[in-house]
Design a protein around this motif. Structure first.
Motif, short mmCIF file in Angstrom:
data_model
loop_
_atom_site.label_atom_id
_atom_site.label_comp_id
_atom_site.label_asym_id
_atom_site.label_seq_id
_atom_site.Cartn_x
_atom_site.Cartn_y
_atom_site.Cartn_z
N LYS A 194 0.56 8.07 -1.37
CA LYS A 194 -0.30 8.43 -2.51
C LYS A 194 -1.77 8.57 -2.12
CE LYS A 194 3.18 7.94 -5.41
NZ LYS A 194 3.76 9.10 -6.14
N ILE A 195 -2.11 8.23 -0.86
CA ILE A 195 -3.51 8.32 -0.42
C ILE A 195 -3.85 9.77 -0.10
CG2 ILE A 195 -5.17 7.57 1.33
CD1 ILE A 195 -3.51 5.06 1.70
N ALA A 206 1.12 4.42 0.95
CA ALA A 206 0.41 5.34 1.83
C ALA A 206 0.61 6.80 1.44
CB ALA A 206 0.86 5.12 3.28
N PHE A 257 -7.85 4.97 8.62
CA PHE A 257 -8.70 3.94 8.00
C PHE A 257 -9.76 3.48 8.99
CE2 PHE A 257 -5.30 1.48 9.96
CZ PHE A 257 -5.94 0.35 10.47
N VAL A 269 -1.04 3.25 6.67
CA VAL A 269 -2.15 4.10 6.22
C VAL A 269 -2.49 5.09 7.34
CG1 VAL A 269 -4.56 4.13 5.48
CG2 VAL A 269 -3.04 2.27 4.73
N GLN A 316 -8.26 -5.03 0.00
CA GLN A 316 -8.81 -4.46 1.23
C GLN A 316 -9.58 -5.50 2.04
OE1 GLN A 316 -10.45 -0.82 -1.26
NE2 GLN A 316 -10.89 -0.47 0.90
N VAL A 323 0.85 -1.18 0.00
CA VAL A 323 0.00 0.00 0.00
C VAL A 323 0.89 1.24 0.00
CG1 VAL A 323 -1.75 1.30 1.25
CG2 VAL A 323 -1.85 -1.19 1.23
N CYS A 365 -8.97 11.01 2.60
CA CYS A 365 -9.43 9.66 2.27
C CYS A 365 -9.27 8.74 3.48
CB CYS A 365 -8.62 9.11 1.09
SG CYS A 365 -9.15 7.48 0.55
N CYS A 366 -10.31 7.93 3.76
CA CYS A 366 -10.28 7.00 4.89
C CYS A 366 -10.67 5.61 4.37
CB CYS A 366 -11.24 7.47 5.98
SG CYS A 366 -11.15 6.50 7.51
N PRO A 367 -9.70 4.84 3.88
CA PRO A 367 -10.01 3.53 3.30
C PRO A 367 -10.64 2.59 4.33
CG PRO A 367 -7.74 4.18 2.84
CD PRO A 367 -8.27 5.12 3.86
#
Length: 471
Positions: free
Chosen positions: A126-127, A124, A184, A181, A162, A122, A131-133
């Protein structure tokens, strides 16, 4: 798995139409993603669990050399989870990664089978900041075949990376994948036992997560689903559209919940020591989210547990499971016990005299035994109004199976005994005990119940109408 690269001018829809001509199933399984146009580096991460706990990185490397004959020039141990007996391998050769993956599945260490999961990388950084995956855990053994169906559905709706299957490595591979992350949420699909499993794993690993306190939602697939009821996720999944569930998770409200630590310290020695000499049983610690029961409540859970172990294939529906509970309960109606003579209770350093009861129950949430209100709603000047985040447990007694049935039918409440934050229970004889539905026979000794670490962040389904389904 086939990997294809689209031309710069090629349309995704046209490629899907071409794939559909060959196979509709293949079209449904096709995923598109964007990668940076840079020189690719071969790097495969494998999570390997089931190893002996509390070893050093060098000892784990030596075990893997002996059991898997790993090539140290292309394989390295990148992360070690000593308490859980797991490592993450970083491999720079596809063929070596494939060989290790296949070999691990047939390998045992100390008579315990290893498990392996491919861990995606992942990025991170680039998130986007807002954003909250969503990290999804599914127990495919819960809810009959519904757990398996949900696993497939969520892997279609979300990025498959995911969605994690709990029967393969437990919650740790998922938390490791999301460890970098920044923010999330978690969705747990399973019964209350599954939720407790994930919350326990989160507690153990939170110090290694950038987002150390993710909020947790529940899709209830178990029999009782008491925590799911309290948080408005319902009595059990009944085939709702998985997309609407994801929308509900996105719109859910963040609430805090207490968790409790139970220290079990038996006075009597355990059997089976060397040379026939009995040794003291070491203290044991368990975590509690919902409730803890002593006596008749735990005895019924224990009988149900034994029945399920004898014929596990029959316990694949909530209706059948509840029927078995009723059956074992009817068998106990005529039994008389004097639990209050076998237990001593101390609440916040004060001795509490117990009434004549057969069951003693400590409750953290206002739902017990598949939705019953054991504490009751009547006002009482002796006690504060219960909340799941007040740092207090309520202590309730039941006089027997008939009383329990009346509580579950909504005709009576339990006998209110105490409310507090620190409890010492002295068992004068061996009695059944259950914590969040997991029962056993506890030897005489001391049991201490106290608040555990920080409160956990849970997601409570919003009462507001969903607005995003049609958008």
């Amino acid at each position: 798995v086939q990997r294809m690269v689209l031309d710069n001018q090629e349309l995704i829809l046209n490629r899907l139409k071409d794939i559909r001509k060959t196979s509709i199933r293949q079209m449904n399984q096709t995923r598109f993603y964007i990668v940076e146009n840079s020189k690719s580096i071969v790097r495969v991460n494998l999570f390997v669990g089931g190893l002996p706990p509390q070893l050093s990185p060098e000892e784990y490397t030596n075990i893997l050399k002996d059991e898997l004959t790993i090539k140290t020039n292309v394989v390295s141990v990148s992360h070690v989870y000593q308490a859980q007996g797991a490592v993450v391998l970083e491999i720079s050769c596809f063929s070596e990664a494939e060989r290790i993956y296949m070999l691990v599945k047939d390998t045992t260490v100390n008579d315990k089978p290893l498990n392996v999961v491919v861990i995606p990388e992942v990025m991170a950084s680039k998130i986007p900041q807002n954003c909250c995956p969503l990290l999804v855990f599914v127990n495919p053994k819960s809810g009959g075949l519904k757990g398996r169906d949900l696993l497939y559905s969520f892997r279609k709706l979300l990025n498959p990376h995911q969605v994690f299957e709990l029967t393969n490595g437990g919650p740790l591979p998922g938390f490791h994948t999301f460890s970098k992350v920044p923010s999330f949420r978690v969705l747990v699909c399973g019964g209350d036992g599954t939720v407790g499993w994930v919350l326990g794993a989160l507690e153990e690993i939170r110090h290694k997560l950038v987002c150390s306190e993710p909020s947790v939602a529940i899709l209830p697939l178990g029999t009782g689903n008491d925590l799911g009821r309290v948080l408005r996720w319902g009595a059990g999944y009944s085939g709702e559209d998985p997309y609407s569930i994801l929308v509900s998770v996105d719109e859910a409200d963040d609430v805090l919940m207490d968790r409790w630590t139970i220290l079990l310290d038996a006075d009597e020695p355990a059997e089976g020591a060397e040379n026939g000499i009995a040794e003291p049983e070491p203290p044991k610690i368990v975590q509690m989210n919902n409730y803890c029961g002593f006596g008749i409540d735990a005895e019924l859970s224990l009988d149900f547990h034994h029945a399920r172990e004898e014929e596990p294939g029959k316990f694949n529906s909530r209706f059948h499971n509840k029927g078995v509970y009723v059956k074992v309960g009817l068998q106990k109606i005529s039994h008389t016990r004097n639990l209050h003579k076998d237990i001593k209770l101390q609440v916040d350093q004060h001795e509490v005299e117990l009434p004549s009861i057969e069951g003693l129950i400590f409750i953290n949430i206002p739902s017990w035994g598949s939705g019953a209100d054991l504490w009751g709603s009547e006002s009482d000047n002796r006690f504060e109004k219960p909340r799941i985040d007040d740092g207090l447990l309520e202590v309730v007694g039941v006089t027997g199976v008939v009383h329990m049935g009346q509580v579950q039918g909504g005709f009576r409440s339990g006998i209110r005994i105490a409310q507090g934050s620190y409890f010492r229970v002295t068992l004068l004889k061996a009695i059944p005990v259950q914590v969040d539905g997991e029962p056993w026979i506890q030897a005489p000794g001391q049991i201490i119940i106290s608040a555990a670490g920080p409160k956990v962040h849970m997601l409570k389904k919003s009462k507001q109408k969903q607005k995003k389904i049609g958008s």
